[in-house]
Design an enzyme around this catalytic site. Structure first.
Site, mmCIF file in Angstrom:
data_model
loop_
_atom_site.group_PDB
_atom_site.id
_atom_site.type_symbol
_atom_site.label_atom_id
_atom_site.label_comp_id
_atom_site.label_asym_id
_atom_site.label_seq_id
_atom_site.Cartn_x
_atom_site.Cartn_y
_atom_site.Cartn_z
ATOM 1 N N MET A 30 34.805 41.413 35.829
ATOM 2 C CA MET A 30 34.762 42.945 36.436
ATOM 3 C C MET A 30 36.059 43.547 36.438
ATOM 4 S SD MET A 30 31.536 43.408 38.646
ATOM 5 C CE MET A 30 32.147 42.888 40.207
ATOM 6 N N TYR A 32 40.361 43.608 37.081
ATOM 7 C CA TYR A 32 41.320 43.372 38.263
ATOM 8 C C TYR A 32 41.566 41.903 38.292
ATOM 9 C CZ TYR A 32 44.403 45.200 42.126
ATOM 10 O OH TYR A 32 45.228 45.622 42.695
ATOM 11 N N GLU A 35 44.578 34.625 38.876
ATOM 12 C CA GLU A 35 44.603 33.280 38.496
ATOM 13 C C GLU A 35 43.194 32.755 38.327
ATOM 14 O OE1 GLU A 35 46.511 34.485 40.788
ATOM 15 O OE2 GLU A 35 48.579 33.902 40.567
ATOM 16 N N HIS A 37 40.344 34.107 37.057
ATOM 17 C CA HIS A 37 40.092 34.600 35.513
ATOM 18 C C HIS A 37 40.740 34.116 34.826
ATOM 19 C CE1 HIS A 37 39.237 38.392 38.290
ATOM 20 N NE2 HIS A 37 37.904 37.901 38.010
ATOM 21 N N GLY A 147 33.055 30.985 36.576
ATOM 22 C CA GLY A 147 33.709 30.320 37.688
ATOM 23 C C GLY A 147 32.572 29.604 38.552
ATOM 24 N N SER A 185 40.158 36.030 44.670
ATOM 25 C CA SER A 185 39.022 37.249 44.454
ATOM 26 C C SER A 185 39.601 38.417 44.452
ATOM 27 C CB SER A 185 38.067 37.259 45.851
ATOM 28 O OG SER A 185 37.226 38.345 45.392
ATOM 29 N N SER A 186 39.128 39.503 43.530
ATOM 30 C CA SER A 186 39.701 40.906 43.376
ATOM 31 C C SER A 186 39.376 41.475 44.799
ATOM 32 C CB SER A 186 38.822 41.545 42.391
ATOM 33 O OG SER A 186 38.615 40.614 41.012
ATOM 34 N N ARG A 187 38.371 41.151 45.562
ATOM 35 C CA ARG A 187 38.163 41.751 46.765
ATOM 36 C C ARG A 187 39.132 41.215 47.997
ATOM 37 N NH1 ARG A 187 32.385 41.263 44.911
ATOM 38 N NH2 ARG A 187 31.655 43.447 44.588
HETATM 39 P P1 AMP Z 1 34.422 38.810 38.676
HETATM 40 O O1 AMP Z 1 35.437 39.584 37.940
HETATM 41 O O2 AMP Z 1 34.704 38.673 40.093
HETATM 42 O O3 AMP Z 1 32.936 39.160 38.445
HETATM 43 O O4 AMP Z 1 34.765 37.242 38.046
HETATM 44 C C1 AMP Z 1 34.393 36.933 36.642
HETATM 45 C C2 AMP Z 1 34.506 35.606 36.576
HETATM 46 O O5 AMP Z 1 35.804 35.154 37.236
HETATM 47 C C3 AMP Z 1 33.329 34.725 37.135
HETATM 48 O O6 AMP Z 1 32.666 33.815 36.263
HETATM 49 C C4 AMP Z 1 33.746 34.385 38.455
HETATM 50 O O7 AMP Z 1 33.214 33.089 39.006
HETATM 51 C C5 AMP Z 1 35.456 33.916 37.877
HETATM 52 N N1 AMP Z 1 36.082 33.809 39.222
HETATM 53 C C6 AMP Z 1 36.572 34.708 39.825
HETATM 54 N N2 AMP Z 1 37.176 34.298 41.092
HETATM 55 C C7 AMP Z 1 37.283 32.934 40.676
HETATM 56 C C8 AMP Z 1 38.320 31.985 41.298
HETATM 57 N N3 AMP Z 1 38.819 32.086 42.441
HETATM 58 N N4 AMP Z 1 38.255 30.829 40.644
HETATM 59 C C9 AMP Z 1 37.501 30.554 39.433
HETATM 60 N N5 AMP Z 1 36.860 31.430 39.086
HETATM 61 C C10 AMP Z 1 36.809 32.824 39.477
#
Ligand code: AMP
Length: 288
Positions: A30, A32, A35, A37, A147, A185-187
């Site tokens: 999603m 933003y 590390e 990602h 992830g 986390s992006s959050r």
């Molecule tokens: P998101 O952009 O938050 O939807 O995450 C996209 C992908 O990145 C998902 O498969 C998440 O599980 C992975 N991801 C997000 N944060 C982490 C993290 N800290 N370590 C490993 N993978 C992550």
């Protein structure tokens, strides 16, 4: 590295790569990017000839009271991270490109979504399964990278691929953490400095749970109770859930007699953060 906004552009690029006999990895995100990602993009770059990163804040996976509008976005920052980690193409569609007028087909899942985030966020996994199925159809990758940070999501996607006979290898990647332990986390950008300090209770509870399991604890309620105690000691933290589930069915278990997932969701102020560990990743003397 190219950024494209349309499904047609992705399709024609992937078709050209496949005509050359190249393999393609997909990293759904999603945006933003951080590390966490980056580690997925690097893993895809290592395993495949070409890597596509989707960068799309998917409205369908947000509930009405959730943070769709405020979710952070920065495509320039994202493109630098994709480039640095060996990505070849960013697919950054507008919502209209993914969901045309009259869109009415969905991929949903039962059983695995009854607990954890599926219970707290009722529409979430229908949105995730639908968008990921669409991305798989658009990109038709050989492999896709997710992830372990979103552990229930990883289990749900593996199950969807199996149930619906999608010919894609799903690769799960370890959680990447800040130096002090907080899962990236992006959050995390929502946290002010006091909340950022308080957010450390999540990883503190997770590391404590890992220690208990490593030391042979088999009683799930003992692990849950000590982890909850750590979180409840932080005034800014409010538990959404602390649970232990079977790692393939995502159903609650009471004894650690099979591979399991221990997962937590905790509000720090208004920000909901998640973290977890898989018991099979816990080994004597080293881990995670
Ligand atoms: P998101 O952009 O938050 O939807 O995450 C996209 C992908 O990145 C998902 O498969 C998440 O599980 C992975 N991801 C997000 N944060 C982490 C993290 N800290 N370590 C490993 N993978 C992550």
């Amino acid at each position: 590295m190219r950024i494209v906004k349309t499904i047609d552009e992705v399709r024609s690029q992937v078709k050209a790569w496949k005509a050359e006999g190249l393999t393609v990895g997909l990293v759904p995100t999603m945006g933003y990017l951080h590390e966490g990602h980056a580690s997925l993009i690097a893993a895809s770059h290592r395993d495949n000839d070409r890597t596509v990163v989707s960068d799309f804040v998917n409205p369908m996976q947000f509930g009405p009271a959730e943070d769709l509008e405020s979710y952070p976005r920065d495509i320039d920052h994202d493109s630098a991270i994709v480039e640095e980690n060996g990505g070849d193409l960013i697919f950054n569609p507008e919502p209209d490109e993914m969901y045309h007028k009259g869109f009415s087909s969905f991929v949903d899942m039962t059983v695995l979504t009854e607990e954890l985030c599926g219970l707290s966020r009722p529409v979430h996994f229908r949105g995730v399964c639908t968008v990921v199925a669409k991305l798989f159809n658009i990109v038709q990758p050989n492999r896709a990278y997710f992830g372990k940070k979103d552990a229930q999501q990883l289990a749900v996607i593996r199950h969807m691929v199996d149930d619906l006979n999608m010919d894609i290898e799903i690769v799960g990647c370890p959680i990447v953490r800040e130096e002090d332990g907080l899962a990236k986390s992006s959050r995390n950008t929502y946290l002010n400095s006091e909340e950022r300090r308080a957010a450390l209770v999540l990883s503190k509870a997770i590391f404590h749970g890992i220690d208990m399991v490593r030391n042979g604890e088999k009683d799930c309620s003992a692990v849950i109770s000590e982890m909850s105690g750590i979180i409840n000691a932080e005034p800014l933290a409010r538990i959404d859930y602390v649970k232990i589930v079977d790692c393939s069915t995502m159903q609650i278990i009471t004894t650690l007699d099979r591979p399991a997932l221990c997962a937590i969701a905790v509000y720090i102020g208004n920000t909901r953060l998640i973290d977890n560990f898989f018991t099979q990743d816990v080994q004597h003397g080293g881990v995670l």
